[in-house]
Write an enzyme that holds these catalytic residues in place. Structure first.
Site, PDB file in Angstrom:
ATOM      1  N   GLU A 114      29.839  40.513  19.472  1.00  0.00           N
ATOM      2  CA  GLU A 114      29.341  41.982  19.723  1.00  0.00           C
ATOM      3  C   GLU A 114      30.474  42.527  20.847  1.00  0.00           C
ATOM      4  OE1 GLU A 114      25.903  40.329  21.695  1.00  0.00           O
ATOM      5  OE2 GLU A 114      26.403  41.394  23.724  1.00  0.00           O
ATOM      6  N   LYS A 116      31.473  43.580  24.209  1.00  0.00           N
ATOM      7  CA  LYS A 116      31.159  43.172  25.723  1.00  0.00           C
ATOM      8  C   LYS A 116      30.931  44.489  26.622  1.00  0.00           C
ATOM      9  CE  LYS A 116      31.738  40.159  29.433  1.00  0.00           C
ATOM     10  NZ  LYS A 116      31.749  41.331  30.511  1.00  0.00           N
ATOM     11  N   ASP A 118      30.731  47.038  29.362  1.00  0.00           N
ATOM     12  CA  ASP A 118      31.081  47.106  30.815  1.00  0.00           C
ATOM     13  C   ASP A 118      30.178  47.703  31.633  1.00  0.00           C
ATOM     14  OD1 ASP A 118      32.534  46.378  33.079  1.00  0.00           O
ATOM     15  OD2 ASP A 118      33.992  47.879  32.609  1.00  0.00           O
ATOM     16  N   TYR A 226      20.706  42.491  23.771  1.00  0.00           N
ATOM     17  CA  TYR A 226      21.230  41.324  23.168  1.00  0.00           C
ATOM     18  C   TYR A 226      20.390  39.985  23.117  1.00  0.00           C
ATOM     19  CZ  TYR A 226      22.824  40.292  27.964  1.00  0.00           C
ATOM     20  OH  TYR A 226      22.949  40.126  29.325  1.00  0.00           O
ATOM     21  N   LYS A 315      37.667  38.141  27.407  1.00  0.00           N
ATOM     22  CA  LYS A 315      38.221  39.274  28.095  1.00  0.00           C
ATOM     23  C   LYS A 315      39.376  39.861  27.789  1.00  0.00           C
ATOM     24  CE  LYS A 315      36.021  39.890  31.825  1.00  0.00           C
ATOM     25  NZ  LYS A 315      35.265  39.228  32.965  1.00  0.00           N
ATOM     26  N   CYS A 409      55.336  58.561  61.611  1.00  0.00           N
ATOM     27  CA  CYS A 409      53.973  58.903  60.700  1.00  0.00           C
ATOM     28  C   CYS A 409      54.256  60.072  59.931  1.00  0.00           C
ATOM     29  CB  CYS A 409      52.748  58.832  61.610  1.00  0.00           C
ATOM     30  SG  CYS A 409      51.583  59.588  60.728  1.00  0.00           S
ATOM     31  N   CYS A 412      51.778  63.002  61.655  1.00  0.00           N
ATOM     32  CA  CYS A 412      51.823  63.289  63.022  1.00  0.00           C
ATOM     33  C   CYS A 412      53.422  63.225  63.601  1.00  0.00           C
ATOM     34  CB  CYS A 412      50.865  62.614  63.805  1.00  0.00           C
ATOM     35  SG  CYS A 412      51.244  61.110  64.162  1.00  0.00           S
ATOM     36  N   CYS A 427      49.892  53.912  62.372  1.00  0.00           N
ATOM     37  CA  CYS A 427      50.131  54.899  63.247  1.00  0.00           C
ATOM     38  C   CYS A 427      49.157  54.825  64.104  1.00  0.00           C
ATOM     39  CB  CYS A 427      49.698  56.405  62.448  1.00  0.00           C
ATOM     40  SG  CYS A 427      49.780  57.483  63.464  1.00  0.00           S
ATOM     41  N   CYS A 432      46.084  61.531  65.241  1.00  0.00           N
ATOM     42  CA  CYS A 432      46.903  61.864  64.075  1.00  0.00           C
ATOM     43  C   CYS A 432      45.932  62.902  63.284  1.00  0.00           C
ATOM     44  CB  CYS A 432      47.143  60.567  63.358  1.00  0.00           C
ATOM     45  SG  CYS A 432      47.943  60.762  61.761  1.00  0.00           S
TER      46      CYS A 432
HETATM   47  O1  I6G Z   1      25.234  39.091  24.642  1.00  0.00           O
HETATM   48  C1  I6G Z   1      25.625  39.050  26.084  1.00  0.00           C
HETATM   49  C2  I6G Z   1      26.261  40.104  26.611  1.00  0.00           C
HETATM   50  C3  I6G Z   1      26.423  40.225  28.067  1.00  0.00           C
HETATM   51  C4  I6G Z   1      25.245  38.076  26.880  1.00  0.00           C
HETATM   52  C5  I6G Z   1      25.695  37.986  28.443  1.00  0.00           C
HETATM   53  C6  I6G Z   1      26.145  39.035  28.868  1.00  0.00           C
HETATM   54  O2  I6G Z   1      26.301  39.107  30.175  1.00  0.00           O
HETATM   55  C7  I6G Z   1      26.902  40.347  30.775  1.00  0.00           C
HETATM   56  N1  I6G Z   1      25.154  36.996  29.216  1.00  0.00           N
HETATM   57  C8  I6G Z   1      24.723  35.816  28.473  1.00  0.00           C
HETATM   58  C9  I6G Z   1      24.449  34.701  29.320  1.00  0.00           C
HETATM   59  C10 I6G Z   1      24.353  35.690  27.388  1.00  0.00           C
HETATM   60  N2  I6G Z   1      24.737  36.950  26.366  1.00  0.00           N
HETATM   61  C11 I6G Z   1      23.874  34.418  26.442  1.00  0.00           C
END
Ligand code: I6G
Length: 672
Positions: A114, A116, A118, A226, A315, A409, A412, A427, A432
């Site tokens: 999947e 990931k 953010d 998830y 990552k 600086c 000033c 500075c 300033c």
């Molecule tokens: O599928 C996942 C997405 C993000 C995850 C996850 C995750 O942590 C931010 N963390 C765990 C522990 C598991 N799946 C099993």
């Protein structure tokens, strides 16, 4: 070997810095340094503590599991801890993990991959099919109750669909802000003169931690789920793939890009393709999560104390691009710190256009040896903060000169002074104009004065209306209206917002004053224990270090701040204007019944007769103090249902643990 005093001082300094930057990241959602810089501070602290174990204390950030929970929301202890994932930083490491898994289980292995997200991990709890609680991950054991805010996210089901709904079901997912929503939000923030969010993740975290759920509702957050956590009832599931289908049937949004593969080559190809298309998805992803599909095989593989063995997060590497470095300049911050930065030809990297990057200090410029006119490599560290990695030396022009730190600086003209034994240059002129501007901008942001952003402050300083933050309270509609781009309505709104800020808490005021090393956590400790700005201003070094969480460096910063006449002038202006100097109101029980005076109590787990807030109020009303972490100074730890790691820490330190009955007795009699 006795610990050299400079090492002890450095460890103290690192602890305060790590705690401050953790706060900026987890509590304020406004990091000031990149993840890489934070890791460097943290690693230095770890190394010194490994070398001098006698310096390790339970309250060191290295002894805590993860991010601090912000104090605005009630704590929630997760029934099943929300573990993290082990990381693979290259596709080769990912393959090596997959091969190890294939060797460890007897049957063929299928993997589910999947994107990931953010975002922000969240736990949703359903009872009889109804959403009853939503909590952030927090440190994995204890998160924050954000139910009211999560209920405003349209894609989170309030009620589950179908016949076979389990009696109790926890589902975990990632709350995120789609890129279009993020860009819209930052545009609106900019127009209102409010603070911009560094990235969609910080924007999502900030939006979820609003005190007012209607603000969260306006922020267009979304979620992908998830994984189930606690599950009582419902069908027997054999694979993750089947589980995701079931979650979809119950009404949970599941990322449609998740795929199942029987061959590691396909896992590799999926991850490579995600890396290539990471900016085409409409939301930010920072990697790929790969999981073993078969739940039986997962059992076989088990977990370490931190992460399951059957899953890994690949990552993405930080993106790097090259561009031309046009000029190296120096900016002066509110504390006078002179920071060199690179101005570059705009370049699109890590999901946004970059044209400026900090070069940190004189030594860093020398170490990287970047010169004006160089072609430089740029990347986003932790996908947040742009960083100049170094020059492409092969492309350097012959006449390129080494860059020299200016002696004066730029704002000033006064001399810049390098601090003895440190990399920082400052500075030292408190008048300033850049320092003054930075201090007022910081004050306005911390006091949540909407509509008073960087440009407005600059304009008001130039118009002679502001010399320091105290002057904000003398602004009037009549003074503002003659200025450019300010109509009567916006002038009135601004004056009203300034007026409202007078009632802000002492904690906010302390942060707003910009005392070195005083972030929200330290401000909270000072406000809670000393209770009034004047008490903090007049406290001796001994009184300050007696405050839980305040070390000698922080105490010294506080004393230095209140010793400066200029700061005292600002404080007098604030006092005259009627700005709140009082800490949280305590003691509703008469003096003679302050039976818990001098005691420090930590609460962990759920209590039957009190909510967490009620228990805290009862203790405080009798003169006791409730803190969030256990240390040798803690008098009692009260452990209710499902206590967290604080109980183990109490046992480790030999702190007395009370159950709920003992707490009631303590409240009634002052004795255990
Ligand atoms: O599928 C996942 C997405 C993000 C995850 C996850 C995750 O942590 C931010 N963390 C765990 C522990 C598991 N799946 C099993």
């Amino acid at each position: 070997m006795p610990v050299p005093p400079e090492i002890e001082a450095r460890v103290g300094e690192l602890r305060e810095q790590v705690a401050y930057h953790r706060d900026r990241y987890f509590v304020e959602d406004a990091p000031e340094i990149s993840d890489a810089e934070f890791d460097e501070l943290y690693r230095e602290l770890e190394q010194l503590e490994a070398e001098f174990p006698e310096l390790v204390t339970p309250d060191s950030p290295t002894q805590q599991v993860g991010g601090a929970a912000a104090s605005t929301f009630a704590p929630v202890e997760h029934v099943i801890p929300m573990l993290s994932l082990d990381n693979a930083f290259t596709l080769e490491d990912l393959l090596a993990w997959g091969k190890r898994i294939e060797r460890q289980v007897s049957d063929p292995v299928a993997f589910v991959c999947e994107p990931k997200m953010d975002g922000l991990a969240i736990s949703l709890l359903y009872e009889q099919g109804q959403l009853v609680r939503a909590a952030t991950r927090g440190n994995g054991f204890t998160g924050e109750d954000v139910t009211a805010n999560v209920r405003t996210i349209k894609s989170v089901p309030r009620k589950l669909k179908g016949e076979a709904v389990p009696e109790r079901l926890e589902v975990r997912g990632e709350v995120f802000m789609p890129l279009a929503a993020f860009e819209g939000l930052n545009r609106r923030q900019g127009e209102a003169g409010a603070r911009l969010f560094a990235n969609p993740r910080n924007a999502a975290a900030g939006s979820l931690r609003q005190k007012d759920p209607s603000i969260t509702a306006s922020r267009a957050l979304d979620i992908f789920c998830y994984q189930p956590g606690v599950k009582e009832g419902g069908p027997r599931l054999r694979t993750h793939w089947e589980t995701l289908d079931w979650l979809r049937d119950l009404g949970f949004p599941v990322n449609p890009r998740i795929e199942r593969f029987e061959w590691l080559d396909d896992v590799y190809a999926f991850s490579e393709s995600m890396l290539e298309h990471r900016h085409d998805l409409g939301y930010e992803v920072d990697g790929v999560v790969v999981k073993v599909d078969d739940l039986g095989q997962r059992e076989e593989l088990g977990a370490t104390s931190k992460a399951p063995r059957w899953a890994i997060a690949y990552k993405f590497p930080p993106e790097e691009k090259t561009t031309k470095l046009l000029k190296i300049m120096v900016s002066i911050g509110r504390t006078g710190r002179a920071t060199p930065f690179a101005q570059m030809e705009p370049v699109f990297v890590g999901g946004s256009t970059v044209q400026m990057a900090s070069l940190h200090n004189q030594d860093e410029v020398a170490r990287r040896d970047v010169r004006e006119g160089d072609t430089v490599i740029v990347r986003k560290a932790g996908d947040v903060i742009p960083e100049v990695v170094g020059p492409v030396v092969a492309k350097r022009k012959k006449n390129a000169r080494r860059w020299k730190f200016p002696k004066q600086c730029p704002a000033c003209g006064q001399p810049l002074v390098r601090v003895e034994g440190e990399a920082a240059t400052n500075c030292v002129n408190v008048d300033c104009p850049n320092q003054r501007w930075g201090r007022i901008v910081h004050f306005a942001a911390a006091m949540e004065i909407d509509g008073l952003g960087e440009e407005r402050v600059r304009q008001f300083i130039e118009a002679g209306l502001l010399a320091d933050a105290g002057d904000l309270y003398s602004l009037t509609v009549e003074k503002l209206v003659p200025l450019e781009r300010i109509g009567e309505r916006s002038a009135q709104l601004l004056v009203d917002n300034v007026e409202k800020s007078k009632a802000q808490s002492l904690v906010r005021l302390l942060v707003a004053l910009g005392i070195n090393n005083v972030g929200p956590a330290a401000a909270q400790d000072l406000a809670r224990e000393l209770g009034h700005l004047d008490r903090i201003a007049s406290a001796s070094q001994e009184e300050l270090v007696a405050v839980d969480g305040v070390g000698p460096i922080l105490a010294q910063s506080v004393q230095e701040f209140f010793a400066r006449p200029r700061n005292l002038e600002v404080i007098e202006k604030l006092r005259k204007a009627g700005v709140n100097f009082e800490g949280p109101v305590r003691a509703t029980v008469p003096e003679e019944e302050q039976t818990l005076a001098g005691l420090t109590v930590v609460l962990t787990g759920g209590l039957e007769r009190f909510s967490r807030d009620e228990a805290q109020a009862e203790i405080e009303a009798r003169g006791g103090k409730v803190t969030s972490s256990v240390s040798k100074k803690t008098s009692y730890v009260v452990a209710g249902e499902n206590p967290g790691t604080k109980l183990a820490k109490a046992e480790q330190l030999g702190v007395t643990v009370l159950d709920e009955d003992a707490l009631v007795k303590l409240l009634e009699t002052g004795q255990v």
